[in-house]
Design an enzyme around this catalytic site. Structure first.
Site, PDB file in Angstrom:
ATOM      1  N   HIS A 117       2.502  66.900  86.887  1.00  0.00           N
ATOM      2  CA  HIS A 117       3.222  65.765  87.477  1.00  0.00           C
ATOM      3  C   HIS A 117       4.737  66.053  87.519  1.00  0.00           C
ATOM      4  O   HIS A 117       5.403  65.788  88.507  1.00  0.00           O
ATOM      5  CB  HIS A 117       3.014  64.497  86.643  1.00  0.00           C
ATOM      6  N   GLY A 138      -0.275  67.674  94.179  1.00  0.00           N
ATOM      7  CA  GLY A 138      -0.638  68.954  93.579  1.00  0.00           C
ATOM      8  C   GLY A 138      -1.849  69.533  94.303  1.00  0.00           C
ATOM      9  O   GLY A 138      -2.794  68.805  94.614  1.00  0.00           O
ATOM     10  N   SER A 193      -4.507  68.832  83.167  1.00  0.00           N
ATOM     11  CA  SER A 193      -5.110  67.599  83.657  1.00  0.00           C
ATOM     12  C   SER A 193      -4.984  66.534  82.581  1.00  0.00           C
ATOM     13  O   SER A 193      -5.085  66.835  81.379  1.00  0.00           O
ATOM     14  CB  SER A 193      -6.597  67.836  83.954  1.00  0.00           C
ATOM     15  N   SER A 194      -4.772  65.301  83.020  1.00  0.00           N
ATOM     16  CA  SER A 194      -4.708  64.190  82.059  1.00  0.00           C
ATOM     17  C   SER A 194      -6.023  64.089  81.303  1.00  0.00           C
ATOM     18  O   SER A 194      -6.072  63.582  80.187  1.00  0.00           O
ATOM     19  CB  SER A 194      -4.441  62.870  82.790  1.00  0.00           C
TER      20      SER A 194
HETATM   21  P1  AMP Z   1      -3.056  62.079  89.015  1.00  0.00           P
HETATM   22  O1  AMP Z   1      -2.140  61.377  88.078  1.00  0.00           O
HETATM   23  O2  AMP Z   1      -4.145  62.835  88.356  1.00  0.00           O
HETATM   24  O3  AMP Z   1      -3.542  61.159  90.114  1.00  0.00           O
HETATM   25  O4  AMP Z   1      -2.191  63.177  89.743  1.00  0.00           O
HETATM   26  C1  AMP Z   1      -1.006  62.826  90.406  1.00  0.00           C
HETATM   27  C2  AMP Z   1      -0.537  64.014  91.179  1.00  0.00           C
HETATM   28  O5  AMP Z   1      -0.313  65.097  90.288  1.00  0.00           O
HETATM   29  C3  AMP Z   1      -1.574  64.484  92.214  1.00  0.00           C
HETATM   30  O6  AMP Z   1      -0.901  64.884  93.391  1.00  0.00           O
HETATM   31  C4  AMP Z   1      -2.193  65.672  91.527  1.00  0.00           C
HETATM   32  O7  AMP Z   1      -2.688  66.632  92.429  1.00  0.00           O
HETATM   33  C5  AMP Z   1      -1.008  66.222  90.758  1.00  0.00           C
HETATM   34  N1  AMP Z   1      -1.475  67.068  89.658  1.00  0.00           N
HETATM   35  C6  AMP Z   1      -2.397  66.772  88.716  1.00  0.00           C
HETATM   36  N2  AMP Z   1      -2.609  67.834  87.917  1.00  0.00           N
HETATM   37  C7  AMP Z   1      -1.821  68.828  88.384  1.00  0.00           C
HETATM   38  C8  AMP Z   1      -1.574  70.169  88.001  1.00  0.00           C
HETATM   39  N3  AMP Z   1      -2.200  70.722  86.972  1.00  0.00           N
HETATM   40  N4  AMP Z   1      -0.687  70.886  88.716  1.00  0.00           N
HETATM   41  C9  AMP Z   1      -0.042  70.351  89.769  1.00  0.00           C
HETATM   42  N5  AMP Z   1      -0.213  69.081  90.182  1.00  0.00           N
HETATM   43  C10 AMP Z   1      -1.094  68.333  89.498  1.00  0.00           C
END
Ligand code: AMP
Length: 291
Positions: free
Chosen positions: A37, A147, A185-186
């Protein structure tokens, strides 16, 4: 740094910024920030006058048996991290205001959503597109940052923006990884200790799959089979899918003379992990994309 929770306040703020000719970069998220993020936020800060990040765990994109209630949340820490990274506005809407009633419209996605995660998560991308359409109207971004770890999401958002003429440039950025290669990853916090050790196999198997293509394997089915075998033999997780498709159209391929994605999803006890590698017709890895 400003925290905005009200939808009307966010939209009013964005319209004011636009009148002042300030460019807006937007990073939509579900919070629980990690380096992935933050890397999007840093890039957004380089390219825009104002950076908005949203934190919203979107109920519409979770299926009935998925982890909506257990999705990790840490607003206090997220706000601090966003401030430290240089974000100007954190937008934290609440679900009641986002969806006061069941939405009248539901977005039907004709292509790109019935493969990979879309197949095992029916309705997921419709939910993602609904929330992004709303967020784009509220935040009015010039550029939005995603991402490529969620490469299918990027492909579907690309369709949304093209079809509905959102005046926004999409920026897809590299997957941030742990030192052993596991995609950040979260959901990684929900891995058991042994699963965490095994999880790196996803990345390794994808790399092996790509190498085999670059070394001359021409049959996509053989590459998929090799990757499945490697994951099955070395992890306790259950494979949801391993697919090799063209990118961003996400259609099956018979030849590898085009830009392709090799993607996996594996269900561990309490965490479903995804990862992918995209390479172009010359075999070069595609780490970022601008649309
Ligand atoms: P999320 O909070 O999981 O919905 O992710 C929010 C944004 O962060 C999305 O555009 C994801 O693709 C990006 N994202 C999540 N994990 C990663 C990562 N390991 N590397 C790059 N971007 C990420």
């Amino acid at each position: 740094m400003e925290i905005i929770r009200s939808l009307t306040e966010m939209q009013r703020k964005s319209l004011t910024l636009k009148k002042q000719n300030q460019s807006i970069g937007f990073v939509p998220t579900m919070g629980s920030f990690h380096e992935g993020h933050l890397s999007l936020m840093r890039q957004a800060c380089k390219e825009n006058d104002i950076v908005v990040t949203s934190i919203f765990v979107n109920p519409l994109q979770f299926g009935p048996n998925e982890d909506y209630t257990h999705y990790p949340r840490d607003e206090k820490q997220d706000v601090q991290l966003a401030a430290d990274t240089g974000v100007d506005i954190v937008f934290i809407p609440n679900a009641q205001e986002m969806y006061p009633t069941k939405p009248l419209l539901s977005i039907a996605i004709a292509e790109r959503a019935d493969v990979l995660c879309g197949r095992s998560r029916p309705g997921h991308f419709a939910g993602v597109m609904t929330v992004l359409a709303k967020l784009f109207h509220l935040v009015q971004p010039d550029r939005a940052y995603f991402g490529l770890k969620d490469a299918q999401q990027f492909a579907v958002v690309d369709g949304l923006v093209q079809d509905l003429n959102f005046p926004v440039q999409l920026v897809g950025l590299p997957t941030a990884r742990e030192s052993d290669g596991l995609a950040k990853s979260s959901r990684n916090v929900n891995l058991e200790e042994n699963e965490r050790k095994e999880a790196v196999l996803l990345h390794n198997a994808l790399q092996t799959g790509r190498k085999s293509a670059v070394d001359g394997e021409k049959n996509p089915a053989i590459i998929v089979k090799e990757v499945k075998k490697q994951i099955k033999q070395n992890t306790t997780g259950v494979i949801d899918y391993v697919e090799l498709l063209n990118y961003p159209a996400l259609q099956p391929v018979s030849s590898l003379h085009q830009q392709v994605i090799l993607a996996v999803a594996v269900q561990f006890e309490k965490a479903r992990l995804i990862d992918n590698v995209i390479w172009n017709r010359d075999g070069r890895i595609v780490r970022s994309i601008r649309r």
